[in-house]
Design a protein around this motif. Structure first.
Motif, PDB file in Angstrom:
ATOM      1  N   ASN A 224       0.803  -1.214   0.000  1.00 41.39           N
ATOM      2  CA  ASN A 224       0.000   0.000   0.000  1.00 41.39           C
ATOM      3  C   ASN A 224       0.842   1.273   0.000  1.00 41.39           C
ATOM      4  O   ASN A 224       0.339   2.364  -0.286  1.00 41.39           O
ATOM      5  CB  ASN A 224      -0.919   0.013   1.226  1.00 41.39           C
ATOM      6  CG  ASN A 224      -1.913  -1.131   1.213  1.00 41.39           C
ATOM      7  OD1 ASN A 224      -2.379  -1.535   0.160  1.00 41.39           O
ATOM      8  ND2 ASN A 224      -2.237  -1.652   2.377  1.00 41.39           N
ATOM      9  N   ALA A 225       2.134   1.142   0.332  1.00 38.64           N
ATOM     10  CA  ALA A 225       3.008   2.321   0.357  1.00 38.64           C
ATOM     11  C   ALA A 225       3.621   2.613  -1.007  1.00 38.64           C
ATOM     12  O   ALA A 225       4.127   3.721  -1.228  1.00 38.64           O
ATOM     13  CB  ALA A 225       4.120   2.117   1.392  1.00 38.64           C
ATOM     14  N   PHE A 226       3.610   1.645  -1.928  1.00 37.30           N
ATOM     15  CA  PHE A 226       4.251   1.844  -3.243  1.00 37.30           C
ATOM     16  C   PHE A 226       3.703   3.058  -3.996  1.00 37.30           C
ATOM     17  O   PHE A 226       4.485   3.892  -4.474  1.00 37.30           O
ATOM     18  CB  PHE A 226       4.100   0.591  -4.106  1.00 37.30           C
ATOM     19  CG  PHE A 226       4.934  -0.579  -3.642  1.00 37.30           C
ATOM     20  CD1 PHE A 226       5.991  -0.405  -2.764  1.00 37.30           C
ATOM     21  CD2 PHE A 226       4.663  -1.858  -4.080  1.00 37.30           C
ATOM     22  CE1 PHE A 226       6.760  -1.468  -2.329  1.00 37.30           C
ATOM     23  CE2 PHE A 226       5.425  -2.944  -3.658  1.00 37.30           C
ATOM     24  CZ  PHE A 226       6.474  -2.739  -2.787  1.00 37.30           C
ATOM     25  N   PRO A 227       2.375   3.207  -4.147  1.00 36.93           N
ATOM     26  CA  PRO A 227       1.877   4.359  -4.920  1.00 36.93           C
ATOM     27  C   PRO A 227       2.288   5.693  -4.315  1.00 36.93           C
ATOM     28  O   PRO A 227       2.602   6.631  -5.048  1.00 36.93           O
ATOM     29  CB  PRO A 227       0.349   4.170  -4.876  1.00 36.93           C
ATOM     30  CG  PRO A 227       0.145   2.719  -4.614  1.00 36.93           C
ATOM     31  CD  PRO A 227       1.283   2.313  -3.723  1.00 36.93           C
ATOM     32  N   LEU A 228       2.295   5.791  -2.975  1.00 35.75           N
ATOM     33  CA  LEU A 228       2.679   7.051  -2.330  1.00 35.75           C
ATOM     34  C   LEU A 228       4.148   7.361  -2.580  1.00 35.75           C
ATOM     35  O   LEU A 228       4.521   8.511  -2.837  1.00 35.75           O
ATOM     36  CB  LEU A 228       2.401   6.977  -0.829  1.00 35.75           C
ATOM     37  CG  LEU A 228       2.712   8.249  -0.023  1.00 35.75           C
ATOM     38  CD1 LEU A 228       1.914   9.431  -0.565  1.00 35.75           C
ATOM     39  CD2 LEU A 228       2.401   8.025   1.453  1.00 35.75           C
TER      40      LEU A 228
END
Length: 289
Positions: A224-228
């Protein structure tokens, strides 16, 4: 308290309607309504805000929903366990984080199921804090963690696997060409840290004064941190292997070579289920070869 009432409560909470819940449960609406009022009287709390068309949970209702889920999960888990079968069978619930070392556990599960195909595994992705909590509650049989845990509460099997702390950096970032990164360099960057309480505090101490001000977000599951990271140019602090690339990000180790060791943990108690005992013996044999 009848477990059936917990099913009525959870279905009503999910549907937001006693009528819809009754239809799905194949019981009459007055039955569900009466059981829910009896439940509230038994608990001495108001669980629902009722209107003519729907219902919603009160603050007490939201808290009780988590308790109801845990009670039903424990009951369903106990029902599935078959200790009297001639062939080893059962359900094993394993918690694990998103790390490369999980591949070892996957290999052991695959090899174990060749020997015992009637044992079914539930793989639950959680961070180490939640894994420990759920093992203590009985919701998980064991967990795969990359941190120290309380030996008074858990049995601990060291797996002999280590991973390196570092950061995932966007490939277009100025640091992407560096062989490693220092705390000084990271204090200039926007950071995304793991939600795990112990890790976060250790990392902030390592990064030094002012590092906490650079933390823009935390994550539970790293995907979930990849796009940010990609959109904000932030760096994800995580475990990894040197040169690892995923989702347009490259892994760089910390300059001081900070590492974490993998362990399989389970709750200390006199008797474990036959399926868990057999799996633990299998893993011990694998790491001793």
């Amino acid at each position: 308290m009848d477990l059936r009432v917990l099913e009525y409560f959870l279905m009503t909470a999910e549907e937001g309607s006693i009528t819809h819940a009754a239809e799905l449960l194949h019981v009459s609406q007055p039955t569900v309504s009466r059981q829910l009022m009896d439940l509230e009287r038994e608990l001495g709390k108001t669980l629902f805000i009722r209107t003519k068309k729907n219902v919603s949970l009160t603050k007490d209702g939201l808290l009780f929903r988590e308790t109801a889920r845990e009670i039903l999960a424990l009951y369903q888990k106990a029902v599935r366990e078959d200790t009297g079968a001639a062939e080893l069978s059962g359900e094993l619930y394993l918690g694990m984080g998103e790390t490369g070392s999980v591949r070892f556990l996957a290999e052991q599960i695959a090899a174990f199921q060749v020997l015992h195909p009637s044992v079914h595994f539930h793989l639950i992705s959680e961070n180490a804090d939640r894994i420990c909590e759920d093992i203590e509650k009985g919701l998980l049989d064991a967990g795969f963690v990359m941190r120290n845990v309380n030996p008074a509460t858990f049995e601990i099997l060291e797996l002999g696997l280590t991973e390196t702390w570092g950061v995932l950096v966007p490939e277009s970032h100025p640091l992407a060409g560096e062989p490693e990164v220092s705390g000084r360099q990271l204090r200039q960057e926007r950071l995304i840290l793991p939600e795990n309480t112990v890790f976060k505090q250790e990392l902030l101490r390592w990064l030094g004064q002012g590092a906490e001000e650079r933390v823009g977000a935390t994550y539970n599951l790293i995907y979930n941190a990849f796009p940010l990271a990609q959109t904000a140019g932030a760096l994800i602090v995580c475990l990894g292997t040197v040169g690892e690339r995923q989702e347009g990000l490259i892994f760089l180790p910390f300059a001081k070579g900070k590492t974490a060791s993998a362990s399989l943990i389970w709750k200390k108690k006199p008797v474990q289920t036959p399926a868990l005992e057999a799996f633990l013996e299998h893993v011990v044999h694998a790491i001793s070869e």
